[in-house]
Every structure is written in structure tokens, then in C-alpha cells.
Write a protein that holds these residues in place. Structure first.
Motif, PDB file in Angstrom:
ATOM      1  N   PRO A 164       0.886  -1.212   0.274  1.00 20.69           N
ATOM      2  CA  PRO A 164      -0.145  -0.293  -0.152  1.00 20.69           C
ATOM      3  C   PRO A 164       0.554   1.095  -0.041  1.00 20.69           C
ATOM      4  O   PRO A 164       0.372   2.060  -0.343  1.00 20.69           O
ATOM      5  CB  PRO A 164      -0.896  -0.193   1.222  1.00 20.69           C
TER       6      PRO A 164
ATOM      7  N   ALA B 292       1.670   2.579  -3.281  1.00 25.15           N
ATOM      8  CA  ALA B 292      -0.099   3.394  -4.186  1.00 25.15           C
ATOM      9  C   ALA B 292       1.044   5.304  -4.295  1.00 25.15           C
ATOM     10  O   ALA B 292      -0.022   5.447  -4.467  1.00 25.15           O
ATOM     11  CB  ALA B 292      -0.715   2.742  -3.401  1.00 25.15           C
TER      12      ALA B 292
ATOM     13  N   TYR C 187       1.028   7.147  -7.441  1.00 23.04           N
ATOM     14  CA  TYR C 187      -0.772   7.422  -7.948  1.00 23.04           C
ATOM     15  C   TYR C 187      -0.565   8.935  -7.532  1.00 23.04           C
ATOM     16  O   TYR C 187      -0.618   9.938  -8.102  1.00 23.04           O
ATOM     17  CB  TYR C 187      -1.622   6.364  -7.138  1.00 23.04           C
TER      18      TYR C 187
ATOM     19  N   THR D 117      -0.434  12.612 -10.465  1.00 25.18           N
ATOM     20  CA  THR D 117      -1.325  13.791 -10.039  1.00 25.18           C
ATOM     21  C   THR D 117      -0.491  15.087  -9.915  1.00 25.18           C
ATOM     22  O   THR D 117      -1.204  15.657 -10.107  1.00 25.18           O
ATOM     23  CB  THR D 117      -2.530  13.115  -9.111  1.00 25.18           C
TER      24      THR D 117
ATOM     25  N   SER E 179     -10.349  16.056 -11.805  1.00 25.00           N
ATOM     26  CA  SER E 179     -11.093  16.519 -11.806  1.00 25.00           C
ATOM     27  C   SER E 179     -11.360  16.287 -10.007  1.00 25.00           C
ATOM     28  O   SER E 179     -10.343  15.389  -9.067  1.00 25.00           O
ATOM     29  CB  SER E 179     -12.153  14.737 -11.848  1.00 25.00           C
TER      30      SER E 179
ATOM     31  N   ARG F 145     -12.949  13.990  -8.391  1.00 25.15           N
ATOM     32  CA  ARG F 145     -12.691  12.815  -7.924  1.00 25.15           C
ATOM     33  C   ARG F 145     -11.733  11.467  -7.505  1.00 25.15           C
ATOM     34  O   ARG F 145     -11.276  11.546  -7.110  1.00 25.15           O
ATOM     35  CB  ARG F 145     -13.753  12.073  -8.771  1.00 25.15           C
ATOM     36  N   ARG F 146     -10.592  12.485  -8.808  1.00 26.52           N
ATOM     37  CA  ARG F 146      -9.102  12.544  -9.205  1.00 26.52           C
ATOM     38  C   ARG F 146      -8.957  12.639  -7.116  1.00 26.52           C
ATOM     39  O   ARG F 146      -7.627  12.245  -6.413  1.00 26.52           O
ATOM     40  CB  ARG F 146      -8.791  12.220 -10.067  1.00 26.52           C
TER      41      ARG F 146
ATOM     42  N   GLY G 245      -9.465  10.656  -4.264  1.00 26.68           N
ATOM     43  CA  GLY G 245      -9.023   9.550  -4.488  1.00 26.68           C
ATOM     44  C   GLY G 245      -6.907   9.819  -3.659  1.00 26.68           C
ATOM     45  O   GLY G 245      -6.922   9.077  -3.276  1.00 26.68           O
ATOM     46  N   VAL G 246      -7.234  10.720  -4.512  1.00 24.16           N
ATOM     47  CA  VAL G 246      -5.011  11.447  -3.851  1.00 24.16           C
ATOM     48  C   VAL G 246      -5.530  11.390  -2.398  1.00 24.16           C
ATOM     49  O   VAL G 246      -4.487  11.428  -1.598  1.00 24.16           O
ATOM     50  CB  VAL G 246      -5.016  12.526  -5.017  1.00 24.16           C
TER      51      VAL G 246
ATOM     52  N   LEU H 101      -7.500  10.045  -0.115  1.00 22.74           N
ATOM     53  CA  LEU H 101      -7.729   8.860   0.389  1.00 22.74           C
ATOM     54  C   LEU H 101      -6.070   8.270   0.514  1.00 22.74           C
ATOM     55  O   LEU H 101      -5.754   7.256   1.787  1.00 22.74           O
ATOM     56  CB  LEU H 101      -8.829   7.773  -0.480  1.00 22.74           C
ATOM     57  N   ILE H 102      -5.325   8.263  -0.971  1.00 27.32           N
ATOM     58  CA  ILE H 102      -4.135   7.722  -1.165  1.00 27.32           C
ATOM     59  C   ILE H 102      -3.447   7.545   0.424  1.00 27.32           C
ATOM     60  O   ILE H 102      -2.803   7.438   0.915  1.00 27.32           O
ATOM     61  CB  ILE H 102      -3.714   7.676  -1.828  1.00 27.32           C
TER      62      ILE H 102
ATOM     63  N   GLY I 101      -4.203   6.228   3.651  1.00 25.52           N
ATOM     64  CA  GLY I 101      -4.724   5.527   3.673  1.00 25.52           C
ATOM     65  C   GLY I 101      -2.179   5.165   3.713  1.00 25.52           C
ATOM     66  O   GLY I 101      -1.721   4.722   5.119  1.00 25.52           O
ATOM     67  N   VAL I 102      -1.378   5.804   2.857  1.00 21.47           N
ATOM     68  CA  VAL I 102      -0.311   4.953   3.055  1.00 21.47           C
ATOM     69  C   VAL I 102       0.249   6.705   4.652  1.00 21.47           C
ATOM     70  O   VAL I 102       0.907   4.960   5.308  1.00 21.47           O
ATOM     71  CB  VAL I 102       0.383   6.314   1.799  1.00 21.47           C
TER      72      VAL I 102
END
Lengths: 122, 142
Positions: free
Chosen positions: B87, B90, B93, B97, B109, B111-112, B115-116, B118-119, B122-123
Motif C-alpha cells: 500500500p 500506491a 498514484y 497526479t 477532477s 473525484r481524482r 482519491g489522492v 484517500l491514498i 491510507g499511506v
């Protein structure tokens, strides 16, 4: 049906390959120092390990499955769906490699999985 | 305690090397394939593409970076948990971006961006756990 089969090959192939390589690298042992001589010896030991070579064809299989899936389905479906490999990989790490996966690590893995899917959807 | 701190630092350094090498390698491959152009699916088209790829300096730079990725990946897995490294990797990613916005001025966007975020969270969560929870194997000590 074919998509499900190839998605399974992609996820389980990549996870299986990485788990085998992890086992191989753990058996190899870490390099004494991160210097060219020690790194070459480390690489030599790793390339003599059976687990490493078990992982390579599994990863090649998952790469082939990815190429086939990309020829059938849009990338906005394939990459988010393949993000499931983070969850499958963590399950493999826990039950096959015997790693201790804490609640914080699980939460991080799930966030990364959803995050990768969202980034890929764009 | 000092050993654990050292383990955490060297793991993070190696994960950063993995991420940088993988992204640089992918970008170089993409640049090389743009220079070569679309590959024609015929015998002569494939032969031409093969000649162009083996003589492309950009492609070899990409392969060099991907070798660097593989070596740093193998090295970090020799001491750190797979469930820690996977993880954490990740983060690439999110980095891609940021690069797309800063250097290529691409529009990203909402949404992206979600996502960034959340990553990154998470990391950070994974990064706070112990990089190694298993004992060093006997085979490795031998």
C-alpha cells in the motif's frame, strides 16, 4: 464470464507472484550494506532462490491478463477493479506470510484501495 | 527503539526510491513510445517497432529506472512486510497526479483529488504501523 476469469488471473497472479517474491526475499535475507559489492552479492543470492523464480511467471501471467483485459474493457474499469489486489494481497500477507496486520494497517489498505479506484476513474 | 527507528527510515527511503523509479520509468517508456509512434500490427510494422525500440535512448533510460524499481522493491521486501510495502507504494498514484498538475498543467477532477487524499491518508496510516512484524528466518541467517 471471461472478464471475471481474466480479472481473477490478474489479481491472483500479481498477488501470488508478489507473495512468492516476498518469501524469496525474506529467505535471501537483507543486504549487509546498500553498497555496490553487497548489493551484487544480494542480487546473486536472490536469483538463486526458487521462490523468486516461482513469482516471476505468476507476475508475467497477471501482466498478460492485464493486456487481454485492456483489449476488451475500458481502462476506467480495469484499473479500479484491479485495485482489489490491495485487499487480496493483505489477506495473503496475513494468512500465507504470517504477517501481523493491525486494524490501522487494514484501514490504510482499504483507503488506498478506494483511493486508487477513484484516481483511475478520473 | 533505535533499531526500529532505523528500520522505519530505511524502509521509507527504499519505498520512495521504488515510487520515483517506477514513475520515472513509466514516463520514459511513454515518451519513447510517443517518439516511435503507433505500432502497426503487421510483420514489417512489428519489425520496424522492434528496431526503433532497441535503438531508442529514451526507452533504455526507462528500462534503467524500471531495473532500479525492481532492485529497490526486492531489497525492501528482504526486511519489510509485504502488507506494508504494497500500500505504501500506491503513493506513486498521488505523486503522478501532483506532477501532472504542477509540470504538465493538467486539469484534475474533484473525484481524482478525493482519491489522492484517500491514498495519502491510507499511506500515512500504514506508515505508522511497524514495517516488520515477522521474525528473520533461519534460512536468511544461515
Amino acid at each position: 464470464m471471461h472478464v471475471t476469469l481474466f480479472l481473477s488471473l490478474l489479481i491472483f497472479g500479481s498477488t501470488g507472484g508478489e507473495i512468492a517474491i516476498t518469501r524469496g526475499m525474506k529467505a535471501t535475507g537483507e543486504p549487509e550494506r546498500l553498497r555496490p559489492k553487497e548489493m551484487l552479492q544480494f542480487l546473486g543470492r536472490a536469483l538463486c532462490n526458487g521462490w523468486f523464480w516461482a513469482g516471476v511467471p505468476l507476475m508475467a501471467l497477471s501482466f498478460y491478463a492485464l493486456l487481454v483485459l485492456l483489449s476488451w474493457e475500458p481502462i476506467s474499469f480495469v484499473i479500479p477493479a484491479s485495485a482489489l489486489s490491495y485487499v487480496v494481497g493483505t489477506l495473503g500477507a496475513k494468512y500465507i506470510l504470517g504477517e501481523d496486520v493491525s486494524a490501522a494497517r487494514w484501514a490504510g489498505v482499504v483507503l488506498v484501495c478506494v483511493g486508487v479506484a477513484l484516481v483511475a476513474l478520473g | 527503539m533505535a533499531t526500529e527507528g532505523r528500520l522505519r527510515i530505511k524502509t521509507l527511503v527504499m519505498v520512495c526510491m521504488m515510487v520515483v523509479c517506477a514513475n520515472a520509468g513509466d514516463l520514459m517508456l511513454k515518451r519513447a513510445m510517443l517518439q516511435i509512434g503507433a505500432v502497426e500490427l503487421s510483420a514489417s510494422g512489428l519489425a520496424h517497432a522492434f528496431r526503433m525500440t532497441v535503438t531508442s535512448g529514451t526507452l533504455w533510460v526507462g528500462i534503467f529506472f524500471l531495473c532500479g524499481f525492481m532492485l529497490s522493491y526486492m531489497t525492501v521486501l528482504s526486511w519489510a512486510n509485504y502488507s506494508y510495502v504494497m500500500p505504501a507504494g500506491a503513493f506513486g498514484y498521488a505523486l503522478l497526479t501532483f506532477f501532472a498538475v504542477v509540470f504538465l498543467h493538467e486539469a484534475v477532477s474533484p473525484r481524482r483529488w478525493v482519491g489522492v487524499v484517500l491514498i495519502c491518508v491510507g499511506v500515512l496510516l500504514v506508515g505508522q504501523t511497524k514495517p516488520r512484524t515477522t521474525a528473520v528466518t533461519r534460512e536468511a541467517l544461515a
